[in-house]
Design a protein around this motif. Sequence first.
Motif, PDB file in Angstrom:
ATOM      1  N   LEU A 138       3.446  -0.841   4.474  1.00  0.00           N
ATOM      2  CA  LEU A 138       3.842  -2.102   5.094  1.00  0.00           C
ATOM      3  C   LEU A 138       5.316  -2.417   4.903  1.00  0.00           C
ATOM      4  O   LEU A 138       5.926  -2.017   3.903  1.00  0.00           O
ATOM      5  CB  LEU A 138       3.015  -3.253   4.512  1.00  0.00           C
ATOM      6  CG  LEU A 138       1.486  -3.136   4.581  1.00  0.00           C
ATOM      7  CD1 LEU A 138       0.849  -4.362   3.940  1.00  0.00           C
ATOM      8  CD2 LEU A 138       1.008  -2.957   6.006  1.00  0.00           C
ATOM      9  N   ASP A 139       5.847  -3.140   5.849  1.00  0.00           N
ATOM     10  CA  ASP A 139       7.135  -3.791   5.675  1.00  0.00           C
ATOM     11  C   ASP A 139       6.831  -5.133   5.013  1.00  0.00           C
ATOM     12  O   ASP A 139       6.398  -6.071   5.671  1.00  0.00           O
ATOM     13  CB  ASP A 139       7.815  -3.988   7.029  1.00  0.00           C
ATOM     14  CG  ASP A 139       9.197  -4.628   6.912  1.00  0.00           C
ATOM     15  OD1 ASP A 139       9.464  -5.280   5.883  1.00  0.00           O
ATOM     16  OD2 ASP A 139       9.993  -4.501   7.845  1.00  0.00           O
ATOM     17  N   GLY A 164       1.625   5.512  10.537  1.00  0.00           N
ATOM     18  CA  GLY A 164       3.061   5.391  10.682  1.00  0.00           C
ATOM     19  C   GLY A 164       3.523   4.893  12.031  1.00  0.00           C
ATOM     20  O   GLY A 164       4.716   4.657  12.235  1.00  0.00           O
ATOM     21  N   GLU A 165       2.595   4.694  12.969  1.00  0.00           N
ATOM     22  CA  GLU A 165       2.983   4.282  14.313  1.00  0.00           C
ATOM     23  C   GLU A 165       3.051   2.766  14.466  1.00  0.00           C
ATOM     24  O   GLU A 165       3.811   2.249  15.255  1.00  0.00           O
ATOM     25  CB  GLU A 165       1.997   4.856  15.333  1.00  0.00           C
ATOM     26  CG  GLU A 165       1.999   6.391  15.362  1.00  0.00           C
ATOM     27  CD  GLU A 165       0.962   6.923  16.321  1.00  0.00           C
ATOM     28  OE1 GLU A 165       0.255   6.097  16.945  1.00  0.00           O
ATOM     29  OE2 GLU A 165       0.847   8.159  16.451  1.00  0.00           O
ATOM     30  N   ASN A 166       2.234   2.055  13.724  1.00  0.00           N
ATOM     31  CA  ASN A 166       2.177   0.596  13.878  1.00  0.00           C
ATOM     32  C   ASN A 166       1.846  -0.015  12.532  1.00  0.00           C
ATOM     33  O   ASN A 166       0.723   0.103  12.054  1.00  0.00           O
ATOM     34  CB  ASN A 166       1.123   0.215  14.919  1.00  0.00           C
ATOM     35  CG  ASN A 166       1.056  -1.285  15.172  1.00  0.00           C
ATOM     36  OD1 ASN A 166       1.822  -2.061  14.582  1.00  0.00           O
ATOM     37  ND2 ASN A 166       0.169  -1.689  16.049  1.00  0.00           N
ATOM     38  N   GLN A 167       2.812  -0.659  11.921  1.00  0.00           N
ATOM     39  CA  GLN A 167       2.612  -1.213  10.587  1.00  0.00           C
ATOM     40  C   GLN A 167       2.107  -2.649  10.615  1.00  0.00           C
ATOM     41  O   GLN A 167       1.987  -3.273   9.568  1.00  0.00           O
ATOM     42  CB  GLN A 167       3.920  -1.153   9.796  1.00  0.00           C
ATOM     43  CG  GLN A 167       4.364   0.260   9.446  1.00  0.00           C
ATOM     44  CD  GLN A 167       5.559   0.269   8.528  1.00  0.00           C
ATOM     45  OE1 GLN A 167       6.414  -0.605   8.584  1.00  0.00           O
ATOM     46  NE2 GLN A 167       5.629   1.263   7.654  1.00  0.00           N
ATOM     47  N   SER A 224       5.158  -8.336   6.910  1.00  0.00           N
ATOM     48  CA  SER A 224       3.699  -8.244   6.997  1.00  0.00           C
ATOM     49  C   SER A 224       2.996  -9.575   6.826  1.00  0.00           C
ATOM     50  O   SER A 224       1.871  -9.766   7.288  1.00  0.00           O
ATOM     51  CB  SER A 224       3.176  -7.260   5.941  1.00  0.00           C
ATOM     52  OG  SER A 224       3.382  -7.759   4.626  1.00  0.00           O
ATOM     53  N   GLY A 225       3.614 -10.515   6.109  1.00  0.00           N
ATOM     54  CA  GLY A 225       2.965 -11.784   5.810  1.00  0.00           C
ATOM     55  C   GLY A 225       1.982 -11.698   4.658  1.00  0.00           C
ATOM     56  O   GLY A 225       1.290 -12.665   4.351  1.00  0.00           O
ATOM     57  N   ILE A 226       1.930 -10.547   3.997  1.00  0.00           N
ATOM     58  CA  ILE A 226       1.014 -10.332   2.867  1.00  0.00           C
ATOM     59  C   ILE A 226       1.818 -10.314   1.574  1.00  0.00           C
ATOM     60  O   ILE A 226       2.784  -9.554   1.433  1.00  0.00           O
ATOM     61  CB  ILE A 226       0.245  -9.010   3.029  1.00  0.00           C
ATOM     62  CG1 ILE A 226      -0.568  -8.999   4.320  1.00  0.00           C
ATOM     63  CG2 ILE A 226      -0.651  -8.769   1.819  1.00  0.00           C
ATOM     64  CD1 ILE A 226      -1.691 -10.016   4.362  1.00  0.00           C
ATOM     65  N   LEU A 273       0.846  -1.184   0.000  1.00  0.00           N
ATOM     66  CA  LEU A 273       0.000   0.000   0.000  1.00  0.00           C
ATOM     67  C   LEU A 273       0.882   1.234   0.000  1.00  0.00           C
ATOM     68  O   LEU A 273       1.863   1.314   0.747  1.00  0.00           O
ATOM     69  CB  LEU A 273      -0.904   0.022   1.235  1.00  0.00           C
ATOM     70  CG  LEU A 273      -2.147  -0.842   1.230  1.00  0.00           C
ATOM     71  CD1 LEU A 273      -2.766  -0.880   2.627  1.00  0.00           C
ATOM     72  CD2 LEU A 273      -3.169  -0.317   0.230  1.00  0.00           C
ATOM     73  N   GLN A 274       0.524   2.188  -0.839  1.00  0.00           N
ATOM     74  CA  GLN A 274       1.224   3.463  -0.870  1.00  0.00           C
ATOM     75  C   GLN A 274       0.267   4.555  -0.407  1.00  0.00           C
ATOM     76  O   GLN A 274      -0.917   4.544  -0.784  1.00  0.00           O
ATOM     77  CB  GLN A 274       1.718   3.789  -2.283  1.00  0.00           C
ATOM     78  CG  GLN A 274       2.747   2.824  -2.837  1.00  0.00           C
ATOM     79  CD  GLN A 274       4.116   3.033  -2.248  1.00  0.00           C
ATOM     80  OE1 GLN A 274       4.791   2.086  -1.860  1.00  0.00           O
ATOM     81  NE2 GLN A 274       4.552   4.283  -2.165  1.00  0.00           N
TER      82      GLN A 274
END
Length: 328
Positions: free
Chosen positions: A197-198, A240-243, A202-204, A183-184
């Motif tokens: 996401l990282d 931005g606090e929790n990805q 992320s597992g995605i 996602l951007q």
Amino acid sequence: MLSVFTAQHGAPRNGRCLRRGIIWGVLWGIVALVGGSTPTRADDDNNYRAQIFVGNADGSDLKRLVHLPEYQSQGSPCWSQDGRFIAFDATRSQLGQQFFDGHLIVVNADGTNPRDLGPGILPSLSPKGNRVAYCRHPNIGAPGVYITDLSDPDNAGLVDEKGWGAEWSPDGTRLAYTRDKNLQIFDLIEGTSTPVLDVDQSGISQIHWNFCWSSDSRRIAFKGTTTDEKEVLAIANVDGENQKVHIVFEGNLGPAVTWHPVQNEILIERYLETPSGFPSLFRVNLDRPGEAVRMPSRPVDRRLRNAAFSPDGKRLAVSVFRREQGDE
């Protein structure tokens, strides 16, 4: 009359529509003289693949939004945040056009003043409905995510040539879209794009289009495919606090997701084991993740998908497909 913007001036081609109407009138008159029958409004109403209908939030009391018989396939409805406009994409499927050949249609929420903005798909209206974000496929021009003003749709601005499936945030400050399995978030004030996401953590492995924002513009819900090839309804924070990605529901899902603006629930498409293989609409209550309840109102002669709640959560715009024998 459907207003169509020209490539040069962005003005309705009313003269062209009039000439086209005269030509078709003469042709149908010839058909009638040689023993044929002239199609009626009722014929057009029943001769479609998918049309946009609007009804109550539970799917009841559905009525066709606008009469556009030239576009027999319509989908991807969205509302402006002030509730005044509905946009969708439409194709002439009866002429062999595919989804990627679609045009952008914007209409008043009461079905009046339909406007054809030209080629484009997957529209998302700005909060006040003055601009629209959309996508282009290589079949219809330079691909990517674009933004254009409804008053001048021919002067579209490119956001990201590799982006897909843009969604305007309810607060109007950002666009979300997919790019490279992520996602951007595009900041409309600063003109910068940031991944959410990282992807390694992320597992995605894939994010599908037709995702949606929460009403506070802090989270995005989407259909994702995990690295172990499961289809899930997932939620990601975009502040931005929790990805971390939160998995809400797992199952055989369609791509369209819509977040109720008032209630703590998300509307999803879920495939059932039916001969048609066509998805049905289900509600997922975020207080009870893992459960999905089928929409209570299901027309016996039609199938519903690509739903979008109105900003107050009281109405539903949905793509209605003619039901085939064997559908559930």
